[in-house]
Design a protein around this motif. Structure first.
Motif, PDB file in Angstrom:
ATOM      1  N   GLN A  63       5.963  16.000   1.829  1.00 27.35           N
ATOM      2  CA  GLN A  63       6.836  15.685   2.960  1.00 27.35           C
ATOM      3  C   GLN A  63       6.389  14.408   3.677  1.00 27.35           C
ATOM      4  OE1 GLN A  63       5.372  18.999   2.902  1.00 27.35           O
ATOM      5  NE2 GLN A  63       7.116  19.723   1.742  1.00 27.35           N
ATOM      6  N   VAL A  64       5.131  14.021   3.496  1.00 22.44           N
ATOM      7  CA  VAL A  64       4.594  12.819   4.127  1.00 22.44           C
ATOM      8  C   VAL A  64       3.856  11.996   3.075  1.00 22.44           C
ATOM      9  CG1 VAL A  64       2.949  11.916   5.839  1.00 22.44           C
ATOM     10  CG2 VAL A  64       4.368  13.890   6.406  1.00 22.44           C
ATOM     11  N   ILE A  65       4.103  10.687   3.090  1.00 22.97           N
ATOM     12  CA  ILE A  65       3.404   9.756   2.209  1.00 22.97           C
ATOM     13  C   ILE A  65       2.701   8.710   3.076  1.00 22.97           C
ATOM     14  CG2 ILE A  65       3.641   7.958   0.444  1.00 22.97           C
ATOM     15  CD1 ILE A  65       6.189   9.422  -0.514  1.00 22.97           C
ATOM     16  N   PHE A  66       1.407   8.478   2.781  1.00 24.63           N
ATOM     17  CA  PHE A  66       0.655   7.384   3.386  1.00 24.63           C
ATOM     18  C   PHE A  66       0.445   6.348   2.290  1.00 24.63           C
ATOM     19  CE2 PHE A  66      -0.751  11.069   5.951  1.00 24.63           C
ATOM     20  CZ  PHE A  66      -0.325  10.619   7.203  1.00 24.63           C
ATOM     21  N   LEU A  67       1.026   5.163   2.451  1.00 24.40           N
ATOM     22  CA  LEU A  67       1.045   4.141   1.413  1.00 24.40           C
ATOM     23  C   LEU A  67       0.283   2.893   1.838  1.00 24.40           C
ATOM     24  CD1 LEU A  67       2.268   2.944  -1.273  1.00 24.40           C
ATOM     25  CD2 LEU A  67       4.192   2.172   0.162  1.00 24.40           C
ATOM     26  N   ASP A  68      -0.702   2.517   1.043  1.00 24.36           N
ATOM     27  CA  ASP A  68      -1.401   1.253   1.244  1.00 24.36           C
ATOM     28  C   ASP A  68      -0.572   0.146   0.605  1.00 24.36           C
ATOM     29  OD1 ASP A  68      -3.458  -0.530   1.953  1.00 24.36           O
ATOM     30  OD2 ASP A  68      -4.512  -0.216   0.064  1.00 24.36           O
ATOM     31  N   LEU A  69      -0.743  -1.082   1.085  1.00 27.31           N
ATOM     32  CA  LEU A  69       0.003  -2.208   0.530  1.00 27.31           C
ATOM     33  C   LEU A  69      -0.735  -2.914  -0.590  1.00 27.31           C
ATOM     34  CD1 LEU A  69       1.494  -3.796   3.778  1.00 27.31           C
ATOM     35  CD2 LEU A  69       2.649  -2.335   2.090  1.00 27.31           C
ATOM     36  N   ILE A  94      11.314  13.291   3.069  1.00 29.54           N
ATOM     37  CA  ILE A  94      10.025  12.609   2.937  1.00 29.54           C
ATOM     38  C   ILE A  94       9.919  11.521   3.993  1.00 29.54           C
ATOM     39  CG2 ILE A  94       8.560  11.220   1.432  1.00 29.54           C
ATOM     40  CD1 ILE A  94      10.131  12.454  -0.956  1.00 29.54           C
ATOM     41  N   ASN A  95       8.812  11.536   4.735  1.00 34.69           N
ATOM     42  CA  ASN A  95       8.526  10.482   5.697  1.00 34.69           C
ATOM     43  C   ASN A  95       7.393   9.635   5.151  1.00 34.69           C
ATOM     44  OD1 ASN A  95      10.267  11.088   8.115  1.00 34.69           O
ATOM     45  ND2 ASN A  95       9.325  13.069   7.725  1.00 34.69           N
ATOM     46  N   LEU A  96       7.653   8.334   5.033  1.00 37.02           N
ATOM     47  CA  LEU A  96       6.706   7.416   4.426  1.00 37.02           C
ATOM     48  C   LEU A  96       6.124   6.496   5.495  1.00 37.02           C
ATOM     49  CD1 LEU A  96       7.120   5.611   1.084  1.00 37.02           C
ATOM     50  CD2 LEU A  96       6.295   4.357   3.055  1.00 37.02           C
ATOM     51  N   TYR A  97       4.804   6.447   5.543  1.00 36.16           N
ATOM     52  CA  TYR A  97       4.091   5.595   6.485  1.00 36.16           C
ATOM     53  C   TYR A  97       3.296   4.551   5.706  1.00 36.16           C
ATOM     54  CZ  TYR A  97       5.237   9.169   9.858  1.00 36.16           C
ATOM     55  OH  TYR A  97       5.924  10.042  10.659  1.00 36.16           O
ATOM     56  N   VAL A  98       3.541   3.293   5.995  1.00 37.32           N
ATOM     57  CA  VAL A  98       2.719   2.235   5.427  1.00 37.32           C
ATOM     58  C   VAL A  98       1.441   2.191   6.250  1.00 37.32           C
ATOM     59  CG1 VAL A  98       2.506  -0.248   5.055  1.00 37.32           C
ATOM     60  CG2 VAL A  98       4.672   0.904   4.553  1.00 37.32           C
ATOM     61  N   VAL A  99       0.306   2.276   5.568  1.00 38.76           N
ATOM     62  CA  VAL A  99      -0.999   2.258   6.228  1.00 38.76           C
ATOM     63  C   VAL A  99      -1.801   1.120   5.609  1.00 38.76           C
ATOM     64  CG1 VAL A  99      -3.063   3.569   6.815  1.00 38.76           C
ATOM     65  CG2 VAL A  99      -0.890   4.763   6.504  1.00 38.76           C
TER      66      VAL A  99
END
Length: 138
Positions: A63-69, A94-99
Motif C-alpha cells: 500500500q506504500v512505496i518508498f522510492l529512491d531516485l 498505492i501511495n508512492l513517496y519519493v525519498v
C-alpha cells in the motif's frame, strides 16, 4: 502505535538506509511485511508479475512505496515512468513517496509534478514522518 498497513515496499540500493527503515517499521509495528528491491527494475518486475497474476500476487502488492531516485540498473525516474503506466491496473490503493538525499528544488518539483507521487521526502526520514505517513495511509 498500532499497525496500519499490511505491506510496504522500499526501492533503494543503500543497504544501511533499507535496514534502518525496515527496523523502524518493525519496532513501531507500522506494517506486517516489508518488501525490498535494490533497483527499479527488480521492483517493476515484481509489479508486472503482480499485474498479470492478480489472484496469487494481489495480497502482496504494498500500500506504500518508498522510492529512491539514484540507483543502478533502473533509477527512480525511470521506474516512475514505467510504474505510472501500470499503477491503475493493480487492484490496490498505492501511495508512492519519493525519498532522496537530493535537496535540489528541480528534483523536488519534478517528482511532485508526477501524478502518482504522494510526496517528496528528504533523507533521512524521521520517525514522526513515518508515523504520519502510515497513519495517513490506513
Amino acid at each position: 502505535m498500532s499497525q496500519t498497513i499490511d505491506s510496504v515496499c522500499i526501492i533503494d540500493d543503500d543497504t544501511i538506509y533499507v535496514n534502518l527503515v525496515s527496523k523502524i517499521i518493525e519496532l513501531k509495528k507500522l506494517s506486517d511485511r516489508v518488501l525490498v528491491f535494490n533497483n527499479g527494475k527488480e521492483a517493476l518486475d515484481f509489479f508486472l508479475d503482480a499485474m498479470t497474476n492478480m489472484t496469487s500476487k494481489n495480497k502482496e502488492v504494498p500500500q506504500v512505496i518508498f522510492l529512491d531516485l539514484n540507483m543502478p540498473i533502473m533509477d527512480g525516474w525511470e521506474f516512475l515512468q514505467h510504474f505510472q503506466a501500470i499503477k491503475s491496473k493493480l487492484d490496490t490503493n498505492i501511495n508512492l513517496y519519493v525519498v532522496s538525499s537530493s535537496i535540489d528544488s528541480r528534483d523536488i518539483d519534478r517528482a511532485r509534478a508526477i501524478e502518482i507521487v504522494s510526496d517528496y521526502l528528504t533523507k533521512p526520514i524521521n520517525i514522526d514522518d513515518f508515523e504520519r505517513i502510515f497513519t495517513e495511509n490506513k
